[in-house]
Design an enzyme around this catalytic site. Structure first.
Site, mmCIF file in Angstrom:
data_model
loop_
_atom_site.group_PDB
_atom_site.id
_atom_site.type_symbol
_atom_site.label_atom_id
_atom_site.label_comp_id
_atom_site.label_asym_id
_atom_site.label_seq_id
_atom_site.Cartn_x
_atom_site.Cartn_y
_atom_site.Cartn_z
ATOM 1 N N ASP A 19 9.370 -30.563 -2.263
ATOM 2 C CA ASP A 19 10.223 -29.722 -3.102
ATOM 3 C C ASP A 19 11.081 -30.596 -4.010
ATOM 4 O O ASP A 19 11.331 -30.274 -5.163
ATOM 5 C CB ASP A 19 11.155 -28.858 -2.226
ATOM 6 C CG ASP A 19 10.373 -27.769 -1.520
ATOM 7 O OD1 ASP A 19 9.146 -27.699 -1.733
ATOM 8 O OD2 ASP A 19 10.993 -27.019 -0.740
ATOM 9 N N SER B 185 -8.605 6.095 -9.312
ATOM 10 C CA SER B 185 -8.314 5.772 -7.905
ATOM 11 C C SER B 185 -9.637 5.706 -7.151
ATOM 12 O O SER B 185 -10.705 5.882 -7.735
ATOM 13 C CB SER B 185 -7.365 6.797 -7.314
ATOM 14 O OG SER B 185 -7.891 8.064 -7.540
ATOM 15 N N LEU B 186 -9.550 5.463 -5.869
ATOM 16 C CA LEU B 186 -10.774 5.346 -5.064
ATOM 17 C C LEU B 186 -10.913 6.590 -4.220
ATOM 18 O O LEU B 186 -9.910 7.152 -3.769
ATOM 19 C CB LEU B 186 -10.667 4.140 -4.138
ATOM 20 C CG LEU B 186 -10.683 2.768 -4.807
ATOM 21 C CD1 LEU B 186 -10.259 1.703 -3.812
ATOM 22 C CD2 LEU B 186 -12.079 2.464 -5.325
ATOM 23 N N GLU C 151 -13.719 -5.661 0.830
ATOM 24 C CA GLU C 151 -12.407 -6.289 0.612
ATOM 25 C C GLU C 151 -11.351 -5.526 1.401
ATOM 26 O O GLU C 151 -11.586 -4.413 1.833
ATOM 27 C CB GLU C 151 -12.009 -6.195 -0.872
ATOM 28 C CG GLU C 151 -12.937 -6.916 -1.790
ATOM 29 C CD GLU C 151 -12.685 -6.560 -3.247
ATOM 30 O OE1 GLU C 151 -11.634 -5.962 -3.553
ATOM 31 O OE2 GLU C 151 -13.556 -6.885 -4.066
ATOM 32 N N LYS D 142 -7.915 -3.352 1.614
ATOM 33 C CA LYS D 142 -7.234 -2.420 0.720
ATOM 34 C C LYS D 142 -5.726 -2.663 0.855
ATOM 35 O O LYS D 142 -5.105 -2.288 1.855
ATOM 36 C CB LYS D 142 -7.582 -0.971 1.078
ATOM 37 C CG LYS D 142 -6.964 0.034 0.102
ATOM 38 C CD LYS D 142 -7.593 1.389 0.292
ATOM 39 C CE LYS D 142 -7.118 2.453 -0.658
ATOM 40 N NZ LYS D 142 -5.866 2.324 -1.318
ATOM 41 N N ASP E 46 -1.815 -2.475 0.433
ATOM 42 C CA ASP E 46 -0.926 -1.326 0.316
ATOM 43 C C ASP E 46 0.325 -1.738 -0.460
ATOM 44 O O ASP E 46 1.351 -2.069 0.111
ATOM 45 C CB ASP E 46 -0.553 -0.851 1.726
ATOM 46 C CG ASP E 46 0.049 0.535 1.698
ATOM 47 O OD1 ASP E 46 0.061 1.145 0.618
ATOM 48 O OD2 ASP E 46 0.512 0.988 2.752
ATOM 49 N N GLU F 114 -2.928 -5.924 -6.834
ATOM 50 C CA GLU F 114 -1.868 -5.202 -6.138
ATOM 51 C C GLU F 114 -0.669 -6.133 -5.969
ATOM 52 O O GLU F 114 -0.812 -7.254 -5.494
ATOM 53 C CB GLU F 114 -2.420 -4.792 -4.759
ATOM 54 C CG GLU F 114 -1.744 -3.623 -4.164
ATOM 55 C CD GLU F 114 -2.337 -2.279 -4.629
ATOM 56 O OE1 GLU F 114 -3.187 -2.265 -5.544
ATOM 57 O OE2 GLU F 114 -1.915 -1.262 -4.082
ATOM 58 N N TYR G 202 -8.087 -8.134 -7.637
ATOM 59 C CA TYR G 202 -9.357 -7.729 -7.023
ATOM 60 C C TYR G 202 -10.358 -7.092 -7.982
ATOM 61 O O TYR G 202 -11.372 -6.571 -7.544
ATOM 62 C CB TYR G 202 -9.108 -6.790 -5.838
ATOM 63 C CG TYR G 202 -8.108 -5.674 -6.096
ATOM 64 C CD1 TYR G 202 -8.333 -4.716 -7.081
ATOM 65 C CD2 TYR G 202 -6.949 -5.582 -5.331
ATOM 66 C CE1 TYR G 202 -7.427 -3.703 -7.318
ATOM 67 C CE2 TYR G 202 -6.030 -4.569 -5.554
ATOM 68 C CZ TYR G 202 -6.274 -3.628 -6.551
ATOM 69 O OH TYR G 202 -5.383 -2.630 -6.777
ATOM 70 N N LYS H 45 -10.200 4.209 5.045
ATOM 71 C CA LYS H 45 -8.796 4.030 5.445
ATOM 72 C C LYS H 45 -8.678 4.032 6.961
ATOM 73 O O LYS H 45 -9.294 4.857 7.642
ATOM 74 C CB LYS H 45 -7.950 5.159 4.869
ATOM 75 C CG LYS H 45 -7.957 5.174 3.341
ATOM 76 C CD LYS H 45 -6.611 4.850 2.768
ATOM 77 C CE LYS H 45 -5.870 6.091 2.419
ATOM 78 N NZ LYS H 45 -4.590 5.818 1.778
ATOM 79 N N CYS I 204 29.241 18.254 12.172
ATOM 80 C CA CYS I 204 28.946 16.978 12.836
ATOM 81 C C CYS I 204 28.881 17.199 14.349
ATOM 82 O O CYS I 204 29.817 17.776 14.929
ATOM 83 C CB CYS I 204 30.021 15.962 12.491
ATOM 84 S SG CYS I 204 29.813 14.417 13.387
ATOM 85 N N CYS J 228 32.045 15.225 15.930
ATOM 86 C CA CYS J 228 33.463 15.522 15.694
ATOM 87 C C CYS J 228 33.687 16.917 15.128
ATOM 88 O O CYS J 228 34.831 17.331 14.922
ATOM 89 C CB CYS J 228 34.081 14.474 14.773
ATOM 90 S SG CYS J 228 33.503 14.575 13.087
ATOM 91 N N CYS K 257 28.524 13.014 7.604
ATOM 92 C CA CYS K 257 29.790 13.490 8.154
ATOM 93 C C CYS K 257 30.879 12.752 7.373
ATOM 94 O O CYS K 257 30.952 11.525 7.423
ATOM 95 C CB CYS K 257 29.894 13.162 9.649
ATOM 96 S SG CYS K 257 31.588 13.345 10.245
ATOM 97 N N CYS L 183 35.608 10.160 13.338
ATOM 98 C CA CYS L 183 34.349 10.534 13.970
ATOM 99 C C CYS L 183 33.893 9.374 14.876
ATOM 100 O O CYS L 183 33.723 8.248 14.388
ATOM 101 C CB CYS L 183 33.334 10.827 12.866
ATOM 102 S SG CYS L 183 31.705 11.198 13.482
HETATM 103 S S1 IVH Z 1 -10.495 -1.629 -6.721
HETATM 104 C C1 IVH Z 1 -11.407 1.984 -9.698
HETATM 105 N N1 IVH Z 1 -9.809 -3.023 -4.674
HETATM 106 O O1 IVH Z 1 -6.295 1.356 -4.149
HETATM 107 C C2 IVH Z 1 -10.753 1.419 -8.547
HETATM 108 N N2 IVH Z 1 -8.381 -1.227 -5.323
HETATM 109 O O2 IVH Z 1 -6.974 4.340 -4.514
HETATM 110 C C3 IVH Z 1 -10.540 -0.010 -8.718
HETATM 111 N N3 IVH Z 1 -6.364 -1.013 -3.927
HETATM 112 O O3 IVH Z 1 -5.260 2.029 -7.420
HETATM 113 C C4 IVH Z 1 -9.649 -0.525 -7.704
HETATM 114 N N4 IVH Z 1 -6.803 -2.707 -2.608
HETATM 115 O O4 IVH Z 1 -4.089 0.181 -6.170
HETATM 116 C C5 IVH Z 1 -9.484 -1.989 -5.459
HETATM 117 N N5 IVH Z 1 -9.327 -4.410 -2.881
HETATM 118 C C6 IVH Z 1 -9.008 -3.373 -3.670
HETATM 119 C C7 IVH Z 1 -7.820 -2.626 -3.484
HETATM 120 C C8 IVH Z 1 -7.553 -1.542 -4.325
HETATM 121 C C9 IVH Z 1 -5.943 -1.749 -2.899
HETATM 122 C C10 IVH Z 1 -5.638 0.148 -4.467
HETATM 123 C C11 IVH Z 1 -5.462 0.167 -5.955
HETATM 124 C C12 IVH Z 1 -6.053 1.453 -6.428
HETATM 125 C C13 IVH Z 1 -6.068 2.261 -5.192
HETATM 126 C C14 IVH Z 1 -7.194 3.230 -5.277
#
Ligand code: IVH
Length: 682
Positions: free
Chosen positions: A34, A83-84, A113, A115, A117, A172, A224, A311, A405, A408, A423, A429
């Site tokens: 560092d 979205s997926l 891969e 997913k 969050d 993400e 990703y 999921k 409450c 109290c 409260c 209290c």
């Molecule tokens: S691919 C067209 N890969 O899941 C979809 N998405 O419900 C392309 N997410 O909005 C996304 N991990 O925020 C992809 N390995 C991954 C992911 C991923 C998380 C999220 C992403 C997306 C949501 C879809």
């Protein structure tokens, strides 16, 4: 060094520093200390200071933030952010594979891969430079949050290698677990609501207006998905591997799977493996690897046909809701807690679960006697997520959220737009009094470690201490022989406590010693809402003693750096309350420190003559904190917002436009970093 030489050196240093950033933040494999890293950065800062017009937007010195965005620019996505489609069952994964085989005409290769969050982000690079960072928004339009995203060290601002001229990369942004815990601990300490989970923390941080604040938080980002007209490879997997070489953080937890067995192996392995990751994932994403095949499969309006998310189920159980308790916390917040028929969930017996707040109870339409679903998700406390109405007994009773409450009897209040009832009887209290006492004796406050939660309860139950000042009236005879049996609870065995000679002497000694605790900690110990350690220090250093703070007007308070309107209001309210003023008088008479000590006040030099400064923007030679410290060391004052009382604006690069406008309107001199240094050198 002439300008041409400086230009070359700046470029070289920037590249070297970014390479070390990459080693540290992307590969988690630093190759220098560092200290050596700081030397390089100092050298760059030094050169940029000498040749300010050579500062590039992609310079590593720009990662500390400083830009304030009042409103993010709305941008239309070039490719909508879909979205997926989600599934929770193996069966649906089999259907997905079958569907694809049918459309393509043969078996295809997949990439599995994790997913992540967090919060989806779309990064746009032109000629190797990060030009936009857009949130998902409604999928069609999002916000450009680039100033905040640039502070994330693992996101390259400039790429290396053989990248396409123009492309998008999606990923993400997430809040790692250890940083999340620290952030919430700090929020709780100053009376702010903690974030419910790391995802909310990431999303809240990304929307902050001050990028310098974002820079202080440890956000991270995994990419990703690449999009563009001229991507280098025919497969998704190889594109990601190339992106890794350009400087992106790409997960190593990714696998090419040739068949369903391999896909399920990946899913099952990570169902266990995810528990050890330093961030949250909520499933696995399965994607067709060939880009030509992806194109052939296309998308529906909502999601691509070439990918699916499996999921993980949050572990869930069905049990009977027996009754509801209402708990009152230190700040007076009332939380409904469900008492359940005990049930095994994810390895532990669950008897109680959170019911969040009145709105959620109404939404779930939960009734006493109902069979309810309990889940243990990302959060540690189990929660009720649903009701099985088909099992509702006729005798089930509608829940009426309490109006008063439970401790109290005071009528509960709810601020407009908030879900939580409070409260308001903070002085009388019981849980609020005990909470205040516990805070007062805590380590960072008065540090009376001979007392603790249990002993405070005993003192309170015996009417010996009902107020922090009562601690200083305690006598040996009152304490000696005090007894209590603490019943068994969910996480503690039964305990018998009895105060003997040694315990009592320890307690009294600890209380006596606390009279030496410096004023800034006493101020923190008082437990004024939103006055955490840092704010207490600022108030103490600036106003020097409690009487000045008591007299301070709203304007005087917000004039102090980092003290905003919410804090100022809380301080004013506190000192309006007669009971608090009485307590302070009693504490004063007992010899508690209500004035800053002589050593703390001694300034190194008084060149700045108590003048007030608003610091804005990013500086070449100093971090913002350093420059603020310099102002204080030379006898000046930092204030956070521009008013007619401000003496100078000290402006760095990217000064906030609002501050600039106001300074001009009020005719307040704007000085540069160099001019400031001249002032203190004089
Ligand atoms: S691919 C067209 N890969 O899941 C979809 N998405 O419900 C392309 N997410 O909005 C996304 N991990 O925020 C992809 N390995 C991954 C992911 C991923 C998380 C999220 C992403 C997306 C949501 C879809």
């Amino acid at each position: 060094m002439n300008k041409e030489e400086a230009k070359i050196k700046i470029r070289k240093l920037s590249e070297e520093i970014e390479k070390h950033n990459y080693n540290y933040y992307v590969l988690s494999n630093p190759v220098i200390s560092d200290y050596d890293f700081d030397l390089l950065l100092d050298e760059l800062i030094d050169l940029e200071q000498k040749f300010p017009d050579l500062i590039e937007p992609d310079s590593p010195t720009q990662r500390v933030g400083g830009e304030i965005t009042k409103e993010f620019k709305q941008v239309t996505h070039k490719y909508p952010m879909l979205s997926l489609s989600n599934t929770y069952s193996e069966e649906e994964v089999r259907d997905f594979e079958k569907r694809i085989k049918k459309i393509i005409g043969h078996k295809v290769e997949y990439v599995c891969e994790l997913k992540y969050d967090g919060v989806a982000i779309c990064l746009i690079y032109k000629n190797g430079l990060l030009t936009q960072a857009i949130t998902r928004g409604d999928g069609v339009q999002g916000d450009d949050v680039i100033a905040n995203v640039k502070t994330i060290r693992s996101i390259p601002i400039k790429l290396h290698g053989d990248f396409p001229d123009e492309f998008e990369i999606r990923g993400e942004i997430y809040y790692p677990h250890n940083g999340f815990k620290k952030l919430n601990d700090e929020r709780i300490e100053i009376g702010e609501d903690p974030f419910a989970n790391p995802r909310n923390a990431a999303s809240g941080t990304l929307k902050m207006q001050d990028s310098a604040e974002v820079a202080k938080r440890p956000l991270d980002c995994i990419l990703y998905y690449l999009l563009g007209d001229k991507l280098p490879n025919k497969t998704h997997y190889n594109n990601l591997q190339d992106a890794k070489r350009w400087g992106f953080k790409i997960s190593k937890n990714i696998a090419i799977c040739k068949n369903l067995e391999e896909i399920f192996e990946f899913i099952n392995d990570w169902n266990e493996g995810r528990k050890k990751l330093p961030f949250d994932i909520d499933g696995v994403v399965i994607k067709v690897n060939s880009i030509a095949e992806q194109e052939k499969l296309g998308s529906t309006a909502k999601s691509p046909r070439w990918a699916i998310a499996y999921k993980y189920k949050a572990e869930r159980a069905l049990t009977k809701l027996l009754s509801i308790d209402y708990q009152v916390g230190r700040t007076g917040a009332v939380t409904p807690v469900a008492n359940l028929k005990p049930i095994l969930l994810a390895g532990t017996i669950v008897k109680r679960a959170s019911l969040h707040n009145a709105d959620i109870i109404a939404q779930l339409d939960v009734r006493i006697g109902d069979m309810v679903y309990v889940e243990k998700g990302g959060e540690i406390i189990p929660k009720i997520v649903g009701v099985d109405i088909s099992k509702r007994p006729e005798s089930a009773v509608k829940v009426k959220f309490i109006k008063n409450c439970p401790e109290c009897g005071t009528k509960l209040v709810r601020k407009e737009g908030e879900a939580i009832f409070y409260c308001p009887n903070e002085l009388d209290c019981p849980p609020q009094i005990k909470g205040k006492l516990e805070h007062f004796i805590s380590r960072k406050a008065m540090n009376i470690d001979s007392l603790g939660e249990g002993k405070i309860e005993m003192l309170y139950d015996n009417n010996l201490v009902l107020n922090i000042a009562d601690l200083y009236d305690l006598k040996y005879e009152q304490l000696f022989g005090l007894k209590k049996i603490f019943p068994e609870t969910e996480n503690k065995k039964e305990r018998k406590v009895s105060f003997k000679d040694k315990t009592v002497k320890n307690i009294l000694n600890g209380i006596e010693t606390s009279k030496q605790v410096p004023f800034e900690r006493v101020l923190y110990a008082l437990g004024i809402r939103y006055v955490g350690e840092t704010v207490a220090k600022k108030l103490a250093y600036f106003h020097k003693n409690i009487d000045n703070i008591k007299k301070a007007t709203f304007d005087d308070l917000v004039n102090i750096d980092e003290i905003g309107e919410k804090i100022a209001e809380a301080v004013i309210n506190y000192f309006k309350n007669k009971k608090y003023l009485e307590t302070i008088e009693r504490l004063k008479n007992k010899g508690i420190q209500f004035e800053i000590s002589k050593e703390t006040t001694a300034v190194k030099n008084n060149k700045l003559d108590n003048k007030s400064f608003v610091v804005s923007g990013v500086f070449k030679d100093f971090s913002r904190d350093e420059i603020k410290k310099l102002i204080e060391d030379y006898g000046g004052r930092n204030v956070s917002s521009v008013s007619s009382k401000t003496d100078f604006i000290l402006a760095g690069e990217n000064m906030g436009p609002g501050k600039f406008k106001k300074a001009q309107e009020l005719n307040i001199p704007i000085i540069s970093e160099d001019e400031f240094i001249e002032m203190v050198k004089k």
